[in-house]
Every structure is written in structure tokens, then in C-alpha cells.
Design a protein around this motif. Structure first.
Motif, PDB file in Angstrom:
ATOM      1  N   LEU A 103       0.802  -1.222   0.000  1.00 35.15           N
ATOM      2  CA  LEU A 103       0.000   0.000   0.000  1.00 35.15           C
ATOM      3  C   LEU A 103       0.837   1.275   0.000  1.00 35.15           C
ATOM      4  CD1 LEU A 103      -2.904  -1.023   2.406  1.00 35.15           C
ATOM      5  CD2 LEU A 103      -2.842  -1.117  -0.095  1.00 35.15           C
ATOM      6  N   LEU A 163      -0.253   4.836   1.162  1.00 32.31           N
ATOM      7  CA  LEU A 163      -1.548   4.698   1.823  1.00 32.31           C
ATOM      8  C   LEU A 163      -1.363   4.337   3.298  1.00 32.31           C
ATOM      9  CD1 LEU A 163      -3.865   2.894  -0.757  1.00 32.31           C
ATOM     10  CD2 LEU A 163      -3.380   5.326  -0.470  1.00 32.31           C
ATOM     11  N   VAL A 168      -8.905  -2.934   2.624  1.00 32.22           N
ATOM     12  CA  VAL A 168      -8.923  -1.500   2.346  1.00 32.22           C
ATOM     13  C   VAL A 168     -10.355  -0.982   2.286  1.00 32.22           C
ATOM     14  CG1 VAL A 168      -8.348   0.253   0.617  1.00 32.22           C
ATOM     15  CG2 VAL A 168      -6.680  -1.527   1.193  1.00 32.22           C
ATOM     16  N   TRP A 207      -4.851  13.383   4.330  1.00 31.48           N
ATOM     17  CA  TRP A 207      -5.525  13.236   3.046  1.00 31.48           C
ATOM     18  C   TRP A 207      -5.363  14.479   2.163  1.00 31.48           C
ATOM     19  CZ3 TRP A 207      -7.628   8.507   2.187  1.00 31.48           C
ATOM     20  CH2 TRP A 207      -7.971   7.723   3.303  1.00 31.48           C
ATOM     21  N   HIS A 213      -5.986   9.652  -1.479  1.00 31.10           N
ATOM     22  CA  HIS A 213      -4.530   9.500  -1.340  1.00 31.10           C
ATOM     23  C   HIS A 213      -4.066   8.440  -2.326  1.00 31.10           C
ATOM     24  CE1 HIS A 213      -0.590   9.667   0.594  1.00 31.10           C
ATOM     25  NE2 HIS A 213      -1.067  10.538   1.469  1.00 31.10           N
ATOM     26  N   THR A 214      -2.824   8.563  -2.763  1.00 29.42           N
ATOM     27  CA  THR A 214      -2.226   7.573  -3.663  1.00 29.42           C
ATOM     28  C   THR A 214      -0.937   7.029  -3.062  1.00 29.42           C
ATOM     29  OG1 THR A 214      -0.977   9.260  -4.878  1.00 29.42           O
ATOM     30  CG2 THR A 214      -3.185   8.704  -5.701  1.00 29.42           C
ATOM     31  N   ALA A 267     -11.497   2.158  -4.154  1.00 25.22           N
ATOM     32  CA  ALA A 267     -10.076   1.804  -4.134  1.00 25.22           C
ATOM     33  C   ALA A 267      -9.678   1.252  -5.486  1.00 25.22           C
ATOM     34  CB  ALA A 267      -9.799   0.767  -3.049  1.00 25.22           C
TER      35      ALA A 267
END
Length: 325
Positions: free
Chosen positions: A55, A58, A223, A255, A275-276, A294
């Protein structure tokens, strides 16, 4: 569903090896699917439900932000505490730039810390943590910073008295995924192997595999569980969720807010945030319209030198909004 057609085309054209996509609604409904490969090399492995993705960043909102706010709820710290109150190693350097910087400033990326540093070239483990804490980090203009979240990770270890790897996590999230059920990332020239089931981020690896900025792995189901809890108001207390969504420039706490050109698309409400992560993952939440989604990919497999995911993310976000709003 237009979203599935877009993602099937991305896999067929080799934009990404594989994709896990899911949307969750405030009333608990979910839709999800998996496409393509969990690994291309050294041999192909189909992507299946229950596979763990790295992730990457994240980790910042889904773990570090959540754990800091939980510590605030329990009275272990306050968002406006200076960092050195909990990490006194900074105090022996009389003019350490970070002495008076608050926990809130680190969470919101407003402290002015550098975005990144090759810490993994400094050492590893506890020795690296000690050097990191005593380094006189220069402060400049506010910028998105991995350094700030590494500091928050060390702060959490201090106030909880345990390493991040030992923090309890919800189902579907872990710092130690099973390799055979993990999605491959890069063929790492530094480590000399295709990474699968170990963190892609070099600094997180040097810090022991779990850090405040990266190291968390998650299944799509795990997630979506976190995103659903945010929508339903059960992720944290109402007070903490309200504080999380207070604007700090282009960001909330951790965020990124909706703004022109962001990755989540244009057809979302003004309260949307997301968010990435560098490995090719991303999540977006629209509390006003009651859904979150997601898009998890292994875009850095087998190399990080790949096309931008921004057009795909925006297309998916807009197509989804057009269908569900």
C-alpha cells in the motif's frame, strides 16, 4: 459497468499487470473485482481476491493518521504537542529545527520538512532510527514529506512502547503478508530480486519493514473495510473524524482534498478526499455523496519506469461518479 471496461483495457494494453477495484457505499453495499496478474516475472501468477498489495503511502492515512488520532482520543498525546515532548533525543541539540514543530504540522505536511532522503544509505534498524532523530532537518516551505511521517512512526512507537509491526491491525491489513498471497512489485536492483511480500520502499525496508510513511500491505477487502468505516463514522470517534476533515491548505490531516488536477477525477463533491501510493495504489472518499473507492495496482512491476496512472485514475473516478451519484 464502464469502470470495468476501462480497467480491462488498461490490463490488456500493459498499463498495469493487474488491478483490484472496489467501491463501498455508506449503507454497506460493495462491488469489487480483480483483473490480470499478481506477478509477471519470474513466472506469471494470476491476481485473485485476498491477495495483499504493497500500500506504499496509503500507510500514511490508513495507519499512521488513524493511530495518531487514536492516541489523541486516549490522552496519550495532543495534536498540538511539540514533537520533542515525546522524542526528547531532539532536545540535546540546542537549536534542533524540529523542537517546536507540532504533531499536527507533520500530519498535514505543513512543517516544511524535505520530501525525501535516501536514509537507507545511512544504515538500518535502531542505529538508523537514532541517527534520524538527531539529524538537524532543514525546514523550508510546506511540502508533502515522507520524512514527517517517518517521525510520526517513531512517535507512535514511543507512546505505545512497541514497534509498529506489533500494532494490532484490522482484518486484511498487515506489515507481514504471506509471500505466496502477495502481489509483486519491482525487480529491485539494490536488493537483487523481484519484491513480493516485502516492502518496496527502501527507507521503510531499512527501518525494519514497517514505518510511518510506508510498509503497510492490504487486500482489497481490507482497504474497503477501512473506507466503509470512514463513510459510516465508525473508523474513529466523531470528534476525531471531524478534526481529520478540517482543511489545512490543499490537504486535510494526511488526506489530499479535491482540487483541480487531482487524481480522483472532476465529477466529485467539494468534500471529497483521497490519497495515492507509489506502487500504483489509490483510495478516494466522497462523504457528501456517500461512496468511496479503491484502485489497487502493481504498476511498478517489474519496473517503476512506467506510464503515468493519472489519466486512468481520473477516467475511473469520473466514470464511477457518473454511474453512482
Amino acid at each position: 459497468m464502464r469502470v470495468k471496461a476501462l480497467l480491462e483495457e488498461a490490463v490488456q494494453k500493459g498499463v498495469v499487470p493487474g488491478v483490484a477495484f472496489g467501491v463501498v457505499f455508506a449503507d454497506g453495499r460493495r462491488e469489487a473485482f480483480h483483473l490480470g496478474l499478481a506477478q509477471r516475472e519470474p513466472e506469471p501468477v494470476p491476481l485473485e481476491a485476498g491477495f495483499y498489495f504493497d500500500l506504499a503511502s496509503l500507510t500514511k492515512p490508513l495507519f499512521t493518521l488513524k493511530e495518531v488520532l487514536k492516541a489523541v482520543e486516549e490522552g496519550l498525546l495532543d495534536l498540538d504537542d511539540p514533537l520533542a515532548q515525546h522524542l526528547p533525543e531532539m532536545l540535546w541539540l540546542k537549536d534542533h529545527p524540529l523542537k517546536g514543530v507540532s504533531v499536527r504540522a507533520l500530519l498535514a505536511h505543513t512543517a516544511g520538512l524535505p520530501p525525501w532522503e535516501a536514509l537507507y544509505t545511512w544504515g538500518e534498524g535502531e542505529a538508523l532510527k537514532a541517527r534520524f532523530l538527531q539529524h538537524p532537518w532543514p525546514l523550508g516551505e510546506p511540502a508533502y514529506s515522507d520524512i514527517g511521517y517517518m517521525l510520526l512512526g517513531l512517535l507512535l512507537e514511543r507512546v505505545r512502547g512497541r514497534p509498529l509491526r506489533d500494532f494490532p491491525l484490522p482484518a486484511g491489513l498487515t506489515f507481514a503478508p504471506p509471500q505466496e498471497r502477495s502481489v509483486a512489485t519491482e525487480r529491485c536492483p539494490w536488493r537483487g530480486r523481484v519484491l513480493r511480500g516485502e516492502v518496496h520502499d527502501e527507507n521503510a525496508f531499512a527501518l525494519g519493514g514497517a514505518a510511518g510513511h510506508a510498509g503497510l500491505f492490504g487486500t482489497l477487502e481490507g482497504v474497503l473495510g477501512e473506507l466503509g468505516a470512514i463513510l459510516q463514522g465508525t473508523w474513529l470517534s466523531r470528534a476525531a473524524l471531524e478534526e481529520m476533515q478540517r482543511p489545512h491548505g490543499e490537504r486535510l490531516l494526511s488526506w489530499e482534498r479535491k482540487r483541480p488536477g487531482w487524481h480522483g477525477g472532476s465529477l466529485v463533491s467539494e468534500r471529497a478526499f483521497g490519497h495515492t501510493g507509489f506502487t500504483g495504489v489509490g483510495v478516494w472518499v466522497d462523504p457528501e455523496w456517500g461512496y468511496a473507492w479503491a484502485l489497487l495496482t502493481n504498476a511498478v512491476h517489474p519496473t517503476r519506469h512506467r506510464p503515468s496512472l493519472v489519466p486512468l485514475r481520473r477516467a475511473v473516478g469520473n466514470a464511477l461518479a457518473a454511474e453512482v451519484v
